[in-house]
Design a protein around this motif. Structure first.
Motif, PDB file in Angstrom:
ATOM      1  N   ASN A   1      87.032  38.085  37.621  1.00 33.79           N
ATOM      2  CA  ASN A   1      86.554  39.382  38.109  1.00 33.79           C
ATOM      3  C   ASN A   1      85.187  39.300  38.784  1.00 33.79           C
ATOM      4  O   ASN A   1      84.625  40.324  39.154  1.00 33.79           O
ATOM      5  N   PHE A   2      84.660  38.102  38.939  1.00 37.74           N
ATOM      6  CA  PHE A   2      83.346  37.945  39.560  1.00 37.74           C
ATOM      7  C   PHE A   2      83.451  38.154  41.066  1.00 37.74           C
ATOM      8  O   PHE A   2      84.476  37.857  41.675  1.00 37.74           O
ATOM      9  N   PRO A   3      82.357  38.615  41.688  1.00 33.85           N
ATOM     10  CA  PRO A   3      82.358  38.731  43.152  1.00 33.85           C
ATOM     11  C   PRO A   3      82.368  37.334  43.783  1.00 33.85           C
ATOM     12  O   PRO A   3      82.000  36.357  43.135  1.00 33.85           O
ATOM     13  N   LYS A   4      82.762  37.264  45.028  1.00 32.76           N
ATOM     14  CA  LYS A   4      82.807  35.969  45.734  1.00 32.76           C
ATOM     15  C   LYS A   4      81.412  35.384  45.905  1.00 32.76           C
ATOM     16  O   LYS A   4      81.244  34.175  45.932  1.00 32.76           O
ATOM     17  N   GLU A   5      80.424  36.258  46.051  1.00 31.72           N
ATOM     18  CA  GLU A   5      79.058  35.788  46.257  1.00 31.72           C
ATOM     19  C   GLU A   5      78.084  36.805  45.673  1.00 31.72           C
ATOM     20  O   GLU A   5      78.308  38.006  45.740  1.00 31.72           O
ATOM     21  N   PHE A   6      77.016  36.291  45.085  1.00 31.15           N
ATOM     22  CA  PHE A   6      75.946  37.154  44.584  1.00 31.15           C
ATOM     23  C   PHE A   6      74.885  37.228  45.675  1.00 31.15           C
ATOM     24  O   PHE A   6      74.342  36.205  46.094  1.00 31.15           O
ATOM     25  N   GLU A   7      74.599  38.423  46.141  1.00 35.94           N
ATOM     26  CA  GLU A   7      73.700  38.584  47.276  1.00 35.94           C
ATOM     27  C   GLU A   7      72.428  39.324  46.866  1.00 35.94           C
ATOM     28  O   GLU A   7      72.442  40.174  45.974  1.00 35.94           O
ATOM     29  N   ILE A   8      71.352  38.986  47.554  1.00 36.01           N
ATOM     30  CA  ILE A   8      70.065  39.655  47.325  1.00 36.01           C
ATOM     31  C   ILE A   8      70.177  41.109  47.765  1.00 36.01           C
ATOM     32  O   ILE A   8      70.759  41.415  48.803  1.00 36.01           O
ATOM     33  N   GLU A   9      69.601  42.003  46.971  1.00 34.64           N
ATOM     34  CA  GLU A   9      69.534  43.423  47.322  1.00 34.64           C
ATOM     35  C   GLU A   9      68.212  43.647  48.050  1.00 34.64           C
ATOM     36  O   GLU A   9      67.177  43.906  47.434  1.00 34.64           O
ATOM     37  N   TRP A  10      68.254  43.522  49.370  1.00 28.98           N
ATOM     38  CA  TRP A  10      67.039  43.561  50.184  1.00 28.98           C
ATOM     39  C   TRP A  10      66.374  44.933  50.184  1.00 28.98           C
ATOM     40  O   TRP A  10      65.179  45.042  50.442  1.00 28.98           O
TER      41      TRP A  10
ATOM     42  N   LEU B   1      76.602  31.090  44.294  1.00 28.76           N
ATOM     43  CA  LEU B   1      75.310  31.638  43.866  1.00 28.76           C
ATOM     44  C   LEU B   1      74.214  30.626  44.157  1.00 28.76           C
ATOM     45  O   LEU B   1      74.334  29.458  43.789  1.00 28.76           O
ATOM     46  N   ASN B   2      73.167  31.079  44.823  1.00 27.12           N
ATOM     47  CA  ASN B   2      71.957  30.282  44.951  1.00 27.12           C
ATOM     48  C   ASN B   2      71.156  30.579  43.682  1.00 27.12           C
ATOM     49  O   ASN B   2      70.736  31.709  43.462  1.00 27.12           O
TER      50      ASN B   2
ATOM     51  N   LYS C   1      73.738  41.291  38.534  1.00 25.17           N
ATOM     52  CA  LYS C   1      72.841  40.319  37.883  1.00 25.17           C
ATOM     53  C   LYS C   1      73.409  39.811  36.559  1.00 25.17           C
ATOM     54  O   LYS C   1      73.321  38.621  36.251  1.00 25.17           O
ATOM     55  N   GLU C   2      74.025  40.690  35.769  1.00 22.14           N
ATOM     56  CA  GLU C   2      74.585  40.253  34.479  1.00 22.14           C
ATOM     57  C   GLU C   2      75.697  39.216  34.682  1.00 22.14           C
ATOM     58  O   GLU C   2      75.773  38.224  33.969  1.00 22.14           O
ATOM     59  N   LYS C   3      76.546  39.451  35.657  1.00 25.39           N
ATOM     60  CA  LYS C   3      77.604  38.475  35.952  1.00 25.39           C
ATOM     61  C   LYS C   3      77.000  37.190  36.500  1.00 25.39           C
ATOM     62  O   LYS C   3      77.501  36.102  36.230  1.00 25.39           O
ATOM     63  N   ALA C   4      75.935  37.301  37.279  1.00 24.66           N
ATOM     64  CA  ALA C   4      75.268  36.112  37.809  1.00 24.66           C
ATOM     65  C   ALA C   4      74.714  35.251  36.672  1.00 24.66           C
ATOM     66  O   ALA C   4      74.793  34.023  36.717  1.00 24.66           O
ATOM     67  N   LEU C   5      74.189  35.899  35.656  1.00 21.32           N
ATOM     68  CA  LEU C   5      73.683  35.150  34.495  1.00 21.32           C
ATOM     69  C   LEU C   5      74.827  34.485  33.726  1.00 21.32           C
ATOM     70  O   LEU C   5      74.684  33.370  33.217  1.00 21.32           O
TER      71      LEU C   5
END
Length: 166
Positions: free
Chosen positions: A81-90, A120-121, A132-136
């Protein structure tokens, strides 16, 4: 007394089944990349490292317990269920850190015919990013997989990369 005995046996069976938590499907595999020099494909059991004169492959096999650890964590965090890419919220008011060079890590996990590749970078974990929680959780899985690979005996014989990034 019979019922107590049956209840005890049932309880023991339930406890023994929870030790294995999730059975690993035979068609479960993953590919992981640090975005720079190293990648691993569990389907082929090949670890690849980039050198200045080209890439070399080394065989590193995972045992059932290691595959189960990865699969359990994959299930626990609901990786599909994760997104394809974690992107910065500019548009966020928080400052954004940019580091050059930076590398996009990736994990692609396939279970049966369903695959999900996530990028993810890791520097972006310090930035305001989407999910962010999924990124962690991604980083937790990423670190676990590399920890398992690095602790394998076959890994200790692999020469360090001579590639330099400025």
């Amino acid at each position: 007394m019979k019922y107590l005995f049956l209840l005890l046996i049932l309880a023991l069976l339930c406890c023994s089944n929870t030790q294995n938590k999730f059975d690993v499907p035979s068609r479960f595999y993953f590919k992981i990349s640090d975005g720079a020099n190293d990648s691993y494909n569990s389907q082929t059991a090949l670890f690849k490292r980039r050198y200045s004169n080209g890439a070399k492959s080394y065989e590193i096999s995972l045992n059932d317990a290691e595959r189960r650890m990865i699969y359990n964590l994959y299930q626990e965090i609901h990786f599909q269920n994760f997104p394809k890419e974690f992107e910065i919220e500019w548009n966020d008011t928080d400052p954004v850190t940019v580091v050059i060079p930076s590398f996009d890590t990736s994990i692609e996990i396939c279970e049966n015919d369903s695959c999900n590749k996530v990028i993810l970078n890791l520097i972006d974990l310090e930035n305001p990013i989407n999910d962010k929680e999924k990124a962690l959780q991604y980083k937790r899985l990423y670190d676990k997989i590399w920890q398992i690979i690095i602790n394998k005996e076959e890994y200790t014989d692999i020469p360090d990369s001579d590639c330099i990034y400025l």
